[in-house]
Design a protein around this motif. Structure first.
Motif, PDB file in Angstrom:
ATOM      1  N   PHE A 121       0.797  -1.222   0.000  1.00  0.00           N
ATOM      2  CA  PHE A 121       0.000   0.000   0.000  1.00  0.00           C
ATOM      3  C   PHE A 121       0.837   1.284   0.000  1.00  0.00           C
ATOM      4  O   PHE A 121       0.302   2.360  -0.294  1.00  0.00           O
ATOM      5  N   GLY A 122       2.121   1.183   0.356  1.00  0.00           N
ATOM      6  CA  GLY A 122       2.926   2.392   0.445  1.00  0.00           C
ATOM      7  C   GLY A 122       2.366   3.325   1.502  1.00  0.00           C
ATOM      8  O   GLY A 122       2.083   2.911   2.620  1.00  0.00           O
ATOM      9  N   HIS A 123       2.156   4.581   1.152  1.00  0.00           N
ATOM     10  CA  HIS A 123       1.619   5.569   2.085  1.00  0.00           C
ATOM     11  C   HIS A 123       0.090   5.607   2.087  1.00  0.00           C
ATOM     12  O   HIS A 123      -0.508   6.431   2.780  1.00  0.00           O
ATOM     13  N   GLU A 124      -0.523   4.712   1.348  1.00  0.00           N
ATOM     14  CA  GLU A 124      -1.987   4.697   1.272  1.00  0.00           C
ATOM     15  C   GLU A 124      -2.598   4.152   2.571  1.00  0.00           C
ATOM     16  O   GLU A 124      -2.184   3.107   3.083  1.00  0.00           O
ATOM     17  N   THR A 125      -3.585   4.858   3.103  1.00  0.00           N
ATOM     18  CA  THR A 125      -4.301   4.399   4.295  1.00  0.00           C
ATOM     19  C   THR A 125      -5.213   3.239   3.915  1.00  0.00           C
ATOM     20  O   THR A 125      -5.918   3.303   2.910  1.00  0.00           O
TER      21      THR A 125
END
Length: 519
Positions: free
Chosen positions: A71-75
């Protein structure tokens, strides 16, 4: 007819179960800018991610790291039966928003309920005025004058005791557990300075707190803890009794000291007197703030003891574990420490009657040993003392990325995973490389709390951050300069179940004294 009635009852029961799930257990879908948040792989109907949270913590760490890579920085949203809706954040901008808005994001009912038996009304487990008053007492204890006595008097004394112990063990070629050695240093340090009591790493309180911390951690992973614990929790209840008894001892000792010292005066002419002057200053500050409530004083004292003693000792343990695997880093720390000694006038190295060497650790400071500090920070990055954090929304709000959070929803972040993010730390995020913390000219690089949330952030920024830095640089430089440590274990070391990050099985090693001749 009876058969039909039986089928009718079965279908009625199934329908009732589905309705119960739909209206009472089903976690609502959270959204970002109107679109549903994504959920991690292996999210199951009804149980959501609950089964994942039952796994051993090392596998849970790996799962959070895997999610961060996906997701990386995705919430993203996670669901656990019996818990409010929750999200996991990895974006430093979102975390900065959480840190900055203490009134919106609190410890929350969930955390307080699960950890109350261990932390009570101590600073780790409270919000509002009760938290502010305890923090004020901690600030008074960690003032500049007390920190100077810590670095100049208390720490050199207890670190010296540890050096003598290691030299004695080395002479008989005995295996030493470095985790116990570091825990002994911090226990004696906090015991004397904060509570004016003699404390040790192997006392009954330490063993009980270690066990109770593990059980409390499992409450966060097991949604049915309130069913299983009354059956299996005898040892937990006994550990809590030991902890409470020790807290009462701290308060009772301080009250007796107040009575004895009333009207007595002393003058700090020697280094011993300087330490005695500040001994017990934290518990006295707490008594001044809560003199009519000894239960809160006890809770606050135990909370500060855990925060100030356990996390630093654990971080030093992981640091030495990494240094055993990276000898070139050890060499750089030694060269830096030698240079610091050589650049100063006077004799700071001595030989005892047994030919054992001693070093004046007072000379080792964060400013004089930037590479040593970088090594400590790199250790904290890979092995954060608090690997998980949790907050709860008091009111509905929206994160900077547009994620809407209803009141009572949960916000998780896994420091362990965030500190391995290639987005934040580069392609070599999994590697141990202290140089990432240094500029080209060797100056220490400071990261924001949201990028490097090891010390928390915002109003709850760790009070002991400076103390940890001062302690770490003296201990690491002294140990590396005076000893070689050879691992006496096989395979990878992992942490055991706890709210912090103790090393499972300790860090057994063989010790070999070193000699050197500073110019």
């Amino acid at each position: 007819m009876a058969l039909l009635e039986g089928y009718g009852l079965m279908w009625a029961g199934l329908l009732g179960a589905l309705l119960c799930y739909q209206f009472f257990l089903r976690t609502p879908t959270l959204r970002r800018n109107g679109a549903p948040l994504r959920k991690p792989p292996n999210t199951l109907p009804i149980v959501g991610n609950g089964i994942l949270f039952l796994r051993p913590r090392q596998k849970l760490f790996s799962w959070f790291v895997k999610c961060e890579k996906q997701f990386g920085h995705e919430t993203f949203q996670i669901t656990v039966p019996t818990l409010p809706p929750g999200v996991v954040i990895n974006d430093p901008q979102n975390l900065e928003y959480v840190f900055r808005n203490e009134g919106i994001f609190s410890k929350g009912d969930l955390f307080k309920r699960l950890s109350f038996d261990l932390f009570g009304s101590g600073i780790i487990n409270v919000d509002g005025e009760l938290w502010k008053t305890q923090r004020k007492a901690g600030l008074a204890f960690l003032n500049a004058s007390n920190l100077r006595i810590l670095t100049d008097v208390a720490l050199p004394r207890y670190l010296g005791h540890a050096v003598e112990h290691l030299q004695a063990q080395a002479r008989v070629e005995s295996v030493v557990d470095l985790q116990k050695v570091f825990h002994e240093i911090t226990s004696q340090l906090m015991g004397k300075m904060a509570y004016d009591m003699e404390m040790h790493a192997d006392d009954d309180f330490t063993v009980a707190f270690d066990y109770a911390s593990g059980v409390t951690t499992e409450r966060f992973q097991n949604p049915l803890w309130f069913i299983t614990e009354p059956i299996t929790g005898f040892q937990f209840r006994r550990a809590l009794h030991t902890i409470r008894t020790f807290g009462d001892r701290i308060v009772g000792s301080a009250l007796n000291a107040c009575k004895k010292n009333r009207g007595a005066h002393s003058s700090p002419e020697s280094t011993s007197d300087r330490l005695d002057e500040v001994s017990g200053s934290l518990i006295q500050s707490l008594l001044d703030a809560f003199d009519d409530n000894q239960e809160i004083v006890s809770d606050a004292a135990l909370n500060y003891l855990s925060a100030g003693r356990d996390t630093v000792a654990q971080a030093l343990t992981w640091c030495m574990y990494l240094l055993m695997q990276h000898r070139f880093v050890v060499g750089k720390i030694r060269n830096e420490a030698r240079a610091a000694l050589e650049n100063l006038q006077g004799s700071f190295v001595e030989h005892s009657g047994t030919q054992d060497m001693k070093v004046s650790s007072v000379l080792f400071t964060p400013s004089s040993l930037p590479y040593t500090m970088a090594t400590f920070y790199e250790t904290l990055r890979l092995y954060p003392p608090i690997p998980f954090e949790i907050k709860q929304c008091e009111i509905s709000t929206a994160l900077p990325d547009g994620t809407f959070l209803p009141a009572k929803s949960i916000v998780f972040w896994c420091t362990w995973a965030m500190n391995r993010s290639k987005t934040t730390w580069g392609d070599d995020a999994d590697a141990f490389r202290p140089e990432r913390w240094l500029t080209v000219d060797g100056k220490l690089i400071m990261k924001s709390a949201a990028e490097f949330p090891v010390f928390n952030g915002g109003p709850r920024l760790c009070l002991g951050k400076r103390m940890a830095e001062l302690l770490a640089v003296q201990v690491i430089a002294t140990m590396v300069l005076l000893f070689d440590f050879m691992p006496h274990f096989e395979g990878e070391r992992v942490s055991k179940s706890s709210l912090t990050l103790p090393m499972k099985g300790g860090l057994p090693c063989l010790v070999k004294p070193r000699t050197f001749n500073p110019r």
